[in-house]
Design a protein around this motif. Sequence first.
Motif, short mmCIF file in Angstrom:
data_model
loop_
_atom_site.label_atom_id
_atom_site.label_comp_id
_atom_site.label_asym_id
_atom_site.label_seq_id
_atom_site.Cartn_x
_atom_site.Cartn_y
_atom_site.Cartn_z
N UNK A 43 0.90 -1.31 -0.03
CA UNK A 43 0.11 0.01 -0.19
C UNK A 43 0.82 1.20 0.08
N UNK A 44 1.64 1.33 -1.03
CA UNK A 44 2.39 2.53 -1.09
C UNK A 44 1.81 3.65 -1.63
N UNK A 45 1.39 4.72 -1.10
CA UNK A 45 0.87 5.85 -1.91
C UNK A 45 1.68 6.60 -2.49
N UNK A 46 1.52 6.65 -3.80
CA UNK A 46 2.28 7.60 -4.94
C UNK A 46 1.96 8.83 -5.16
N UNK A 47 0.72 9.04 -4.68
CA UNK A 47 0.16 10.45 -5.06
C UNK A 47 0.95 11.52 -4.30
N UNK A 48 1.21 12.46 -5.41
CA UNK A 48 1.98 13.71 -5.30
C UNK A 48 3.31 13.39 -4.79
N UNK A 49 3.96 12.23 -5.36
CA UNK A 49 5.27 11.77 -4.82
C UNK A 49 6.29 12.29 -5.76
N UNK A 50 7.52 13.30 -5.36
CA UNK A 50 8.46 13.97 -6.11
C UNK A 50 9.51 12.62 -6.54
#
Length: 368
Positions: free
Chosen positions: A123-130
């Motif tokens: 469950x890695x949240x990649x939203x808005x990830x730089x």
Amino acid sequence: MKTKQILTAGAIALSMILTGCSASSTGTKDTKTTEVAKKEVKTLGKKTKDSKSLKFTNNTGKKITVFETKSSSEENFSDNLLENGDVVKNKEERTLYYEVKESDKLDVKVGLQDQDKTFVFKDVDTEDTKKVDVSLKDDKVNLDVTKKDGTTATLTPSEDSAKTEEEKKDESEVKQEEKKEEKKEETAKADSSNKSNTSESKKDNTASTTNTSSNKNNTSSSKPSSSSKPSNNSGSNSSNSKPAEHKHDWVAQYKTVNVPEKGHNEQVLVQAAYDEQVPITEMRAHDICNQCGADLTGTDIPAHMENSYLNGGNCGGHHTEWRETVVGYNVVHHDAVYETRYVVDSPATTKQELTGYKCSSCGKTRAN
């Protein structure tokens, strides 16, 4: 005056030579910088119209040899995205292309060289990830996530992900043994139930036989003994006492199989051909007013001084300056630029593949 002009021209020529050398050196450096900037970042996974991407850097101090992804609702990871001996070297940056189902998050599996265990991040949240840095601490891989707003977070692997393949194999064997024991217990209970039903059936048959015998005895007392016949119920009772044969309820078993996408490469026009006007310059002498700085080249210099005097000015002399002057243009033609791009013909999907059959009651399996 002529001597002064000659000395000035020499100084200007020397300045041009030095400037040219400096420009040449700077141009070489700029070229090298541009070549470095053009160095492409390697990719991992396939880029499609539905895929997302993020950049990650290997900061573990070791080579990454296993990198797998999946949508969080899926059971199995994809095949290793690093193929044919490809590895992510230490300090190397890659662009990862991945796909997740709607409302799902990303699961990641990472393995390092010379290690027999992998690390799973769920469950890695990649939203808005730089960006994401893969690091190593206490022999465990971590994911250091940097968001676009500057905030950071360190993700640790799931509890059982760092177990070795041998440990996972042992646990799997233990679970299989437990399942076998449970099946044996269920079979034993089923046999016990069948025996109980058989015993009840025998009791009922025995009672029926007793009643039949009694009725026959009563009948024989009213008929001559020579007409009595032996009873054949014993054979019937023997056949009824056998337990009912188990019939398997076969249920089809399936597994999810990944169907890879299909696509092709196309040449796409990036920049159309065009002609560029490049100016041609020369160093030429210009007459410059000492007081107001006006360029008097090709003009009536005495008239300028007189006009200044009549209007309250103080222009009274001029000097010569060498200035770069555009004297024409060269036409440089630039050819059209094309780029090879991957076009998806059919996206990756999954399908259900029949693996065999399993009895819903006893658990026995059979092949297709």
